[in-house]
Design a protein around this motif. Sequence first.
Motif, PDB file in Angstrom:
ATOM      1  N   CYS A  86      24.985  80.006 132.738  1.00  0.00           N
ATOM      2  CA  CYS A  86      24.585  79.449 131.308  1.00  0.00           C
ATOM      3  C   CYS A  86      24.169  78.525 131.952  1.00  0.00           C
ATOM      4  O   CYS A  86      24.265  77.549 132.888  1.00  0.00           O
ATOM      5  CB  CYS A  86      25.288  78.995 130.374  1.00  0.00           C
ATOM      6  SG  CYS A  86      26.859  77.745 130.477  1.00  0.00           S
ATOM      7  N   ASN A  88      23.634  75.004 129.882  1.00  0.00           N
ATOM      8  CA  ASN A  88      24.223  74.390 129.349  1.00  0.00           C
ATOM      9  C   ASN A  88      25.479  73.249 129.691  1.00  0.00           C
ATOM     10  O   ASN A  88      25.191  74.032 130.958  1.00  0.00           O
ATOM     11  CB  ASN A  88      24.654  74.807 127.944  1.00  0.00           C
ATOM     12  CG  ASN A  88      23.926  75.810 127.135  1.00  0.00           C
ATOM     13  OD1 ASN A  88      22.711  75.716 127.166  1.00  0.00           O
ATOM     14  ND2 ASN A  88      24.207  77.326 126.933  1.00  0.00           N
ATOM     15  N   LYS A  89      25.284  72.381 129.191  1.00  0.00           N
ATOM     16  CA  LYS A  89      26.733  71.346 129.668  1.00  0.00           C
ATOM     17  C   LYS A  89      27.050  71.241 129.039  1.00  0.00           C
ATOM     18  O   LYS A  89      27.014  69.760 128.518  1.00  0.00           O
ATOM     19  CB  LYS A  89      26.098  69.683 130.496  1.00  0.00           C
ATOM     20  CG  LYS A  89      24.644  70.712 131.740  1.00  0.00           C
ATOM     21  CD  LYS A  89      24.723  68.898 132.518  1.00  0.00           C
ATOM     22  CE  LYS A  89      23.746  69.890 134.072  1.00  0.00           C
ATOM     23  NZ  LYS A  89      22.807  69.054 133.410  1.00  0.00           N
ATOM     24  N   CYS A  90      27.723  72.036 127.862  1.00  0.00           N
ATOM     25  CA  CYS A  90      28.236  71.117 127.465  1.00  0.00           C
ATOM     26  C   CYS A  90      29.301  70.093 126.851  1.00  0.00           C
ATOM     27  O   CYS A  90      30.364  70.012 127.563  1.00  0.00           O
ATOM     28  CB  CYS A  90      28.921  72.604 126.195  1.00  0.00           C
ATOM     29  SG  CYS A  90      28.131  73.988 125.834  1.00  0.00           S
ATOM     30  N   CYS A  93      33.189  71.438 127.814  1.00  0.00           N
ATOM     31  CA  CYS A  93      33.275  72.691 128.628  1.00  0.00           C
ATOM     32  C   CYS A  93      34.300  72.246 129.282  1.00  0.00           C
ATOM     33  O   CYS A  93      34.448  71.740 129.554  1.00  0.00           O
ATOM     34  CB  CYS A  93      31.901  72.944 129.191  1.00  0.00           C
ATOM     35  SG  CYS A  93      32.043  74.080 130.152  1.00  0.00           S
ATOM     36  N   ILE A  95      35.363  74.287 132.114  1.00  0.00           N
ATOM     37  CA  ILE A  95      35.239  74.597 133.552  1.00  0.00           C
ATOM     38  C   ILE A  95      34.560  72.789 133.946  1.00  0.00           C
ATOM     39  O   ILE A  95      34.697  72.611 135.468  1.00  0.00           O
ATOM     40  CB  ILE A  95      33.656  75.901 133.185  1.00  0.00           C
ATOM     41  CG1 ILE A  95      34.331  76.785 133.261  1.00  0.00           C
ATOM     42  CG2 ILE A  95      33.362  74.846 134.657  1.00  0.00           C
ATOM     43  CD1 ILE A  95      33.295  77.884 132.570  1.00  0.00           C
ATOM     44  N   HIS A  96      33.593  72.165 132.960  1.00  0.00           N
ATOM     45  CA  HIS A  96      33.645  70.659 133.549  1.00  0.00           C
ATOM     46  C   HIS A  96      34.871  69.550 133.602  1.00  0.00           C
ATOM     47  O   HIS A  96      34.783  69.043 134.222  1.00  0.00           O
ATOM     48  CB  HIS A  96      32.475  70.197 132.760  1.00  0.00           C
ATOM     49  CG  HIS A  96      30.996  70.959 132.616  1.00  0.00           C
ATOM     50  ND1 HIS A  96      30.355  70.287 131.753  1.00  0.00           N
ATOM     51  CD2 HIS A  96      30.976  72.479 133.443  1.00  0.00           C
ATOM     52  CE1 HIS A  96      28.877  71.738 131.793  1.00  0.00           C
ATOM     53  NE2 HIS A  96      29.126  71.857 133.340  1.00  0.00           N
ATOM     54  N   THR A 124      26.464  81.519 124.173  1.00  0.00           N
ATOM     55  CA  THR A 124      25.989  80.938 123.152  1.00  0.00           C
ATOM     56  C   THR A 124      24.011  81.262 122.207  1.00  0.00           C
ATOM     57  O   THR A 124      23.644  80.432 121.595  1.00  0.00           O
ATOM     58  CB  THR A 124      25.549  79.910 123.784  1.00  0.00           C
ATOM     59  OG1 THR A 124      24.152  79.417 124.856  1.00  0.00           O
ATOM     60  CG2 THR A 124      26.303  78.372 124.225  1.00  0.00           C
TER      61      THR A 124
HETATM   62  S1  SF4 Z   1      30.893  76.143 127.494  1.00  0.00           S
HETATM   63 FE1  SF4 Z   1      30.267  77.384 127.512  1.00  0.00          FE
HETATM   64  S2  SF4 Z   1      27.923  77.550 127.717  1.00  0.00           S
HETATM   65 FE2  SF4 Z   1      29.034  75.356 127.054  1.00  0.00          FE
HETATM   66  S3  SF4 Z   1      28.724  74.679 129.101  1.00  0.00           S
HETATM   67 FE3  SF4 Z   1      30.572  75.594 128.936  1.00  0.00          FE
HETATM   68  S4  SF4 Z   1      30.042  77.792 129.179  1.00  0.00           S
HETATM   69 FE4  SF4 Z   1      27.940  76.450 129.343  1.00  0.00          FE
END
Ligand code: SF4
Length: 433
Positions: A86, A88-90, A93, A95-96, A124
Amino acid sequence: MTGVTVAAVTARTPAAAAGLARGDRIVAVNGHPLRDAIDFQFHAGDERLELAVERDGVTAVKRLRRRGSDLGLELAAPRPGDIATCANKCVFCFIHQLPKGMRRSLYVKDDDFRLSFLHGNYITLSDLDEASFERIIEQRLSPLYISVHATDPDLRHALLGRPRHSAEILPRLERLAKAGIRMHAQIVLCPGLNDGQHLERTVFELAPLHPQVATTAIVPVGLTRHRERLPVLRSLSPEEARALVATADLWQRRWRAELGSRFVFLADEIYLLAGLPLPAAAAYEGFPIAEDGIGLVRKFEDEFGRAVARRRRALPSDAVTVVTGEMFAPRLSALLAHARFDPATIRVAAVPNDFFGPAIGVAGLLTGRDIQRHLATQPDLGRAVLVPAVALRDVDGIFLDDLTAADLARDLGVPVKVVQATPGALLRAIRDP
Ligand code: SF4
């Protein structure tokens, strides 16, 4: 690279009879070139199959004749480089919110419709191109799992971190719905951002798309202690969770009458946080989204009761330690007490999540070191430690922090057994660890 790699071949099956072997690359089926495992599934339904197979740089034709649905072939998962990610920078998130230095595969931000179809990963649809749309419709890749979060375009754009491409979600869902694609929607609830009226708007704009949008799951945002230079968010409070349960109950009654389905479902975590009873099994309408934490606890508890009733052999009298997260530990202890198991014999270890922080209470995000550290403080672990399989990556059998069950056993000095999250597996492991 095109084609799909064979991960395993079962003996005495059509694949084995045709001479296929692990590591082979299938590049075409009946003359159709393959991009991935989905193309294979799509084109390999015929009774007679002609596979173009590459091995050691040489392409050969292998002929198979189906006998039933199983060809005896296991195809390899796509490599990280082949997965669509993706842009995106939800704001929420997960992963962040991982600390630096973990293994690379954990940082892959997949947003790949193929993984959504094959494994139920949420996507998404933000920058899904026309060719992918057409492929989903042509190959009937259904159901798909869609991260909606909000139907208000501006709010959704903000929640996704204002990516460059972020098409409106409702027209995209409508297009897929019209083409007969079934979908499960998800809303990650961030208090103060997409709750209250925004949440109401979202679910009421999704409901007309039922039954193609089959369910809408509301899950609470998970916040780790590693939120550096990220938007300020807060967790759902118990009062908010209670109010949400009451609101969802009204919505469910309405949609059950109007749509024949409750349509909106709350994550188990919300009921546990609210301190309210979980709905009965029937209220989950067949548990279609249990993998997303919707009804898993209810399912486990009901099956546990049945498994205990079926139990014939008495349990050994020497102790075992059952590891779980802080969220489920009180429920598990209550279940065991209700079934009259001796708490001195089956010891529930509620492991605090120091790695991600106190807001993360699920067993699936426990690290090996947190388990090791907590168990090291216990006076006696008994004859074995049972760890939940959900805390280990099934591909490689290691915890999030790269520790293995064998590392844990060596450090603790007792056997460690990995146990699937089913009551039957837990009872078997308690009996014969
Ligand atoms: S929550 Fe999913 S869509 Fe949003 S930034 Fe993280 S990996 Fe990407």
